[in-house]
Design a protein around this motif. Structure first.
Motif, short mmCIF file in Angstrom:
data_model
loop_
_atom_site.label_atom_id
_atom_site.label_comp_id
_atom_site.label_asym_id
_atom_site.label_seq_id
_atom_site.Cartn_x
_atom_site.Cartn_y
_atom_site.Cartn_z
N ARG A 265 28.74 25.09 30.91
CA ARG A 265 27.64 25.55 30.08
C ARG A 265 27.90 25.43 28.58
O ARG A 265 26.99 25.63 27.78
CB ARG A 265 27.28 26.99 30.45
N MET A 266 29.13 25.13 28.17
CA MET A 266 29.33 24.81 26.76
C MET A 266 28.55 23.55 26.40
O MET A 266 28.00 23.43 25.30
CB MET A 266 30.81 24.61 26.46
N LEU A 267 28.48 22.61 27.33
CA LEU A 267 27.74 21.38 27.09
C LEU A 267 26.26 21.54 27.42
O LEU A 267 25.40 21.15 26.63
CB LEU A 267 28.34 20.24 27.93
N SER A 268 25.98 22.12 28.58
CA SER A 268 24.59 22.16 29.03
C SER A 268 23.80 23.33 28.46
O SER A 268 22.57 23.28 28.41
CB SER A 268 24.55 22.24 30.56
N GLY A 269 24.48 24.40 28.02
CA GLY A 269 23.78 25.59 27.55
C GLY A 269 23.51 26.54 28.70
O GLY A 269 23.79 26.25 29.87
N GLY A 270 22.96 27.71 28.36
CA GLY A 270 22.58 28.65 29.39
C GLY A 270 23.57 29.77 29.66
O GLY A 270 23.38 30.53 30.60
N PHE A 271 24.65 29.90 28.86
CA PHE A 271 25.49 31.09 29.01
C PHE A 271 24.85 32.23 28.23
O PHE A 271 23.91 32.02 27.45
CB PHE A 271 26.93 30.81 28.56
N SER A 272 25.33 33.44 28.45
CA SER A 272 24.66 34.59 27.85
C SER A 272 25.62 35.38 26.98
O SER A 272 26.81 35.46 27.27
CB SER A 272 24.07 35.50 28.92
N VAL A 273 25.09 35.95 25.91
CA VAL A 273 25.82 36.84 25.02
C VAL A 273 24.89 38.02 24.72
O VAL A 273 23.78 37.83 24.24
CB VAL A 273 26.24 36.15 23.71
N ALA A 274 25.35 39.22 25.04
CA ALA A 274 24.58 40.44 24.79
C ALA A 274 23.18 40.35 25.37
O ALA A 274 22.20 40.76 24.75
CB ALA A 274 24.52 40.73 23.28
N GLY A 275 23.08 39.79 26.58
CA GLY A 275 21.81 39.72 27.27
C GLY A 275 20.89 38.63 26.79
O GLY A 275 19.73 38.56 27.22
N ARG A 276 21.36 37.74 25.89
CA ARG A 276 20.54 36.65 25.38
C ARG A 276 21.08 35.32 25.87
O ARG A 276 22.29 35.11 25.93
CB ARG A 276 20.51 36.66 23.85
N ALA A 277 20.17 34.42 26.23
CA ALA A 277 20.57 33.07 26.61
C ALA A 277 20.98 32.30 25.36
O ALA A 277 20.33 32.38 24.32
CB ALA A 277 19.43 32.36 27.32
N VAL A 278 22.08 31.55 25.48
CA VAL A 278 22.67 30.89 24.32
C VAL A 278 22.95 29.43 24.64
O VAL A 278 23.36 29.09 25.75
CB VAL A 278 23.98 31.59 23.90
N SER A 279 22.73 28.57 23.66
CA SER A 279 23.04 27.15 23.79
C SER A 279 23.57 26.64 22.47
O SER A 279 23.11 27.03 21.39
CB SER A 279 21.78 26.37 24.16
N LEU A 280 24.55 25.73 22.55
CA LEU A 280 25.09 25.13 21.33
C LEU A 280 24.04 24.26 20.63
O LEU A 280 24.23 23.88 19.47
CB LEU A 280 26.33 24.30 21.63
N ALA A 281 22.96 23.94 21.33
CA ALA A 281 21.90 23.16 20.71
C ALA A 281 21.22 23.91 19.57
O ALA A 281 20.51 23.30 18.77
CB ALA A 281 20.86 22.76 21.76
N ASP A 282 21.44 25.23 19.49
CA ASP A 282 20.87 26.01 18.39
C ASP A 282 21.70 25.92 17.12
O ASP A 282 21.32 26.48 16.09
CB ASP A 282 20.74 27.48 18.81
#
Length: 962
Positions: A265-282
């Motif tokens: 998920r570092m590449l694809s995105g979709g891991f979570s931090v503090a209940g929020r979906a996170v992606s390196l694309a941001d």
């Protein structure tokens, strides 16, 4: 003898010192710092320097298993001293030694990310300017995650040293990716209970280069007589051999294995931090990657993948011949890494030039598909044999065993077995499957919506609270309850709760006639969300309802969620998930106004489609599904949601497909599959290119009703993603899928577990099945038009069956769908009986006519519909939406592909194609609006289309549509 004796004496003295103190006493002191801030899981160091207060600052982040002293190993190998000498103020995030911190061994990855996030806030406040982040190894991953979590707010730049992003493309030490993923899968479930102590991480690191570790120690012992030569590197040696290693908390290790090693998920995105979906694309700030050419722990390819993961960021690279540790400690690091870092920070601050060795990495216009997508597609293609086998259930005594003997992937066998083994009395329903999924993975993220994440266990608990609320409200098994909501977790939770009670969810359409649908569905009450409360039919009780908390919180409308302690005891009649396969579960609607009709779906019909979708789309826990199809359409609840829950995939729910936000959300959630109905993907294909679209992670679009021209445009623009077109009868358990995706426009063949199907030759002139002299239906040959007949598996119980159809004593259900079957056995949908247009030239099916014009290069959508002309007869009219004007010559060339009697009398353009809420072109709406132009009329004498004059259009407009 004085020389040798002195050497032996010095050697002995130094050896005793090493034995007593663990190393030579260097007398060196660490760089001076102050603790500027503290958090639950970290301390923030500000190193004391002579730099002015307005000097640019950088926050350094260490990895988990290495202490923060990695940035200040010794005066000769100190990152903080080199940075300060270069004019940059160093700050360091100190996580301490987890084994010595309260609760340190229970820390999660989220704890560390939020600690860095707090450090950014503090330094931003202290310096008054955005913060430069830099991290070594996993510390760099923390920097990426924090920047993504903050959407780059207050981040000036990111520098990483050997920080991997793609954990599948090039694994450490050339371990085969499947081996690494299998190991991660096996260990992730238990790793959270066991932390790696410091001595183990140290031993593991040394074991990566056992020869180097041994030879290094031998060289050290051999040179013990020469203290002066050893002292400059003694701090570095002691750091590596003893002082630099700390424990790796078990929960953090489990998260790394599951989210980053297994699911990448570092590449694809979709891991979570503090209940929020996170992606390196941001991330949209500049990134400098320091790459080790001989780094075996983080091979260059894994580090360079940030280019694909963060398409909006400017990425620069500095490559050097160094191993993983040598990137930050040692002579090469002091000579190149840290001076380049200082120069980079000052360049970003406008105080210098870009370091000469830093090279901008160009954007990739089209890069190879990620390996996992390629593997998925190959696996999908390899499954054609068993997924498209004809009449497996009827032709084999042991169908599951037969499937196992064929080419079925092991992961699909249980799903195919359930689909094939469904019986009317089988306890299988949406609520049952949802319960099983929640019990199996209660703490696993199941749903993503509006940037937030929801675990299966959390949603399942809310379903139970809604069940109590429904029972208090008077809902009982068998009741028909209307649901009028947008596609969101609230709606799904309510539908599951109704199914758990044994009630029937009647899915009212927001763009339909809710009063008519409620009457047809015989609903006793209607539940809505606040946005649709005004559409609730008058005189029918109900409530506006939304889940508590998160993105869906709203005051005063959450009165269906009742906690167990606040509710009376459940009534004696209540049985959890009582539904059997042949019980009615859902009611959908199709058609408009007077042609509105019910579509009844049993639990078995839902399960058959869900298992068929999961198997044919190869859905697994590696997938995140973007559910674009609305829940009030069978493709949304049966195909998309059903397939994902059965497959164990995560579901990212989307209320509306907006091209402006689609790709940002897709990267944020790590989407790998997208559901669709009809022309929903048109907006996405016609939108301007989006940076986040590059190197996307989507491997498959699946759904039903995709026009051929749009199908081609989807696969061309979003390659290598494929398309899985499916078709299912509304109330009968027949389901087909174009698993190979090679025949654009075909719906494929029956899936395992589907009802047996057969085509009866159909006569368009009479609108009836063609029969032989004995009165039996004539089977349609290859290429002939036929009405689809299906057996009674997973069919609504009171749906009438026809007997003696093809042979004496047989029993079939007639659908309304017309198909052709080609010589290979693939089915092609031609339309439905009620849509046949009776013209002077003969009967015409509108769908194939519209499909021909929809494939024109400049056309984005097309629909054929009947129009009554001035003479009172019906003619075929085609409405087009196009990027620019379509000429008569192009229309004529398209029409030549049709038989003369089916060519439309009029073709006209519309400014915007009206669509139903499911994305289907609304011919009835266009017909009501009339033909306004530009328009062309077919001239049969010249066999061409000619522009219609204003007078002709006015005359046509004067004829009201029938």
């Amino acid at each position: 003898m004085a020389g040798p004796l002195g050497r032996i004496t010095r050697h002995t003295q130094n050896l005793l010192e090493v034995a007593r103190y663990g190393g030579l006493r260097t007398g060196e002191l660490p760089s001076e710092f102050e603790i500027a801030d503290r958090g639950v899981h970290h301390r923030l160091r500000r190193y004391v320097t002579d730099l002015p207060a307005d000097a640019p600052a950088i926050v350094l982040v260490p990895p988990l298993m290495v202490s923060s002293e990695v940035f200040d190993v010794s005066p000769q190998a100190s990152a903080v001293r080199t940075l300060a000498a270069g004019g940059v103020q160093p700050w360091v995030v100190d996580f301490g030694s987890p084994e010595h911190e309260p609760g340190g061994l229970d820390r999660t990855i989220e704890d560390h990310v939020l600690a860095v996030d707090q450090a950014v806030d503090f330094v931003r406040k202290e310096t008054g300017r955005p913060v430069h982040l830099a991290g070594y190894s996993q510390g760099g991953m923390f920097c990426y995650q924090v920047a993504a979590y903050r959407r780059s707010k207050d981040i000036a730049s990111i520098t990483v040293y050997g920080s991997p992003v793609d954990m599948h493309g090039s694994t450490p030490f050339k371990v085969p990716a499947p081996v690494a993923q299998t190991g991660a899968r096996l260990l992730s479930g238990t790793a959270n209970r066991y932390s790696l102590p410091g001595w183990m991480t140290r031993t593991g690191f040394r074991a990566l280069d056992p020869i180097g570790a041994v030879t290094g120690q031998i060289s050290f012992l051999w040179a013990l007589h020469d203290r002066e030569a050893l002292l400059p590197r003694e701090g570095q040696r002691q750091f590596l051999m003893r002082d630099g290693w700390v424990a790796f908390p078990g929960p953090s290790l489990a998260y790394v294995l599951e989210q980053f090693v297994l699911h990448n998920r570092m590449l694809s995105g979709g891991f979570s931090v503090a209940g929020r979906a996170v992606s390196l694309a941001d991330i949209d700030v500049p990134v400098l990657t320091i790459v080790g050419e001989v780094d075996e722990i983080a091979p260059a390819a894994t580090v360079r993948a940030i280019r694909q993961a963060a398409p909006r960021a400017e990425v620069y690279e500095l490559s050097m011949r160094a191993g993983h540790f040598g990137l930050v400690v040692g002579s090469a690091a002091i000579a190149r890494t840290w001076p380049a870092t200082a120069a980079w920070v000052k360049w970003r601050e406008g105080q210098g030039e870009l370091p000469e060795e830093a090279v901008a990495v160009p954007e990739t216009e089209a890069s190879p598909a990620p390996r996992e997508r390629l593997e998925h597609n190959l696996e999908l293609a390899g499954s054609i044999a068993e997924l498209t086998a004809r009449r497996i259930a009827e032709e084999a005594a042991h169908p599951v065993r037969r499937i196992q003997r064929l080419f079925t992937p092991a992961a699909q066998i249980p799903r195919v077995a359930r689909a094939v083994g469904l019986r009317g009395s089988t306890h299988e329903s949406l609520a049952t499957v949802f319960d099983r999924r929640a019990a199996h993975a209660s703490e696993t993220v199941g749903f993503l919506f509006e940037g937030l994440v929801y675990d299966y266990g959390v949603i399942n608990d809310r379903v139970d609270r809604i069940v109590r609320g429904l029972i208090i409200d008077g809902v009982e098994p068998g009741d028909r309850v209307g649901v009028l909501m947008a596609t969101r977790p609230t709606a799904l939770a309510l539908i599951v709760a109704l199914n758990r009670i044994g009630a029937v969810a009647v899915l009212l359409r927001p763009d339909g006639d809710s009063a008519r649908e409620a009457a047809l569905g015989e609903v006793s009450r209607v539940y809505t969300d606040p946005a649709h409360e005004a559409l609730r039919p008058a005189g029918i009780p109900g409530k506006a309802f939304i889940l508590r908390g998160g993105a869906e919180s709203a005051d005063g409308v959450n009165d269906l969620e009742v906690k167990e302690q606040d509710a009376p005891p459940l009534p004696k009649w209540y049985r959890r998930n009582p539904g059997r396969a042949d019980d009615l579960a859902f009611v959908f609607f199709t058609g408009h106004r007077a042609r509105t009709r019910m579509v009844r779906v049993t639990n078995g019909r839902w399960a058959l489609t869900a298992y068929g979708t999961a198997s044919s789309a190869q859905l697994s826990d590696r997938d995140t599904l973007f559910s674009v199809s609305p829940l009030h359409h069978p493709a949304g609840l049966l195909t998309a949601i059903g397939g994902a829950i059965v497959g164990g995939s995560r579901i990212a729910m989307l209320s509306d497909l907006e091209p402006e936000t689609f790709w940002a959300e897709a990267r944020r959630y790590g989407v790998t599959a997208v559901s669709y109905t009809w022309t929903q993907l048109n907006a996405l294909v016609e939108a301007a290119p989006n940076p986040a679209e590059r190197d996307h992670t989507i491997r498959l679009f699946f759904g039903s009703g995709l026009p051929r021209g749009l199908w081609r445009r989807v696969t061309e623009r979003f390659a290598p993603a494929g398309v899985l077109e499916m078709w299912g009868s509304s109330e009968i358990g027949a389901i087909m899928g174009n698993v190979s995706g090679t025949k654009i426009g075909a719906v494929g063949r029956p899936l395992p577990g589907s009802a047996k199907i057969r085509l009866a030759r159909f006569d368009l002139e009479t609108g009836e099945i063609a029969r032989d002299a004995s009165g039996f239906a004539i089977p349609a040959a290859a290429g002939e038009l036929g009405l689809l007949m299906a057996s009674d598996k997973a069919t609504v119980r009171d749906l009438d069956a026809q007997t003696d159809v093809f042979a004496p004593g047989d029993s079939w259900h007639a659908t309304a769908s017309l198909f052709r079957r080609d010589a290979d056995g693939d089915y092609w949908l031609e339309g439905v009986v009620e849509e046949i247009i009776q013209t002077v030239a003969g009967p015409v099916l509108p769908a194939p006519v519209g499909a021909v014009f929809e494939e024109l290069p400049n056309v984005t959508s097309a629909v054929a519909y009947p129009l009554t002309d001035a003479s009172g007869t019906d003619v075929v009219v085609v409405a087009l939406s196009a990027r620019k004007d379509v000429g008569a010559a192009a229309l004529t060339a398209a029409a030549w592909r049709l038989p003369a009697q089916t060519r439309p009398a009029i073709v006209h353009l519309v400014d915007e194609m009206p669509l139903s809420s499911a994305g289907r072109p609304a011919g009835t709406v266009i017909r009501s609006a009339g033909v306004t132009g530009p328009a062309w009329r077919y001239d049969p004498k010249r066999d061409e289309y000619r522009p219609m004059t204003k007078a002709a259009l006015a005359k046509l407009a004067a004829t009201p549509p029938a």
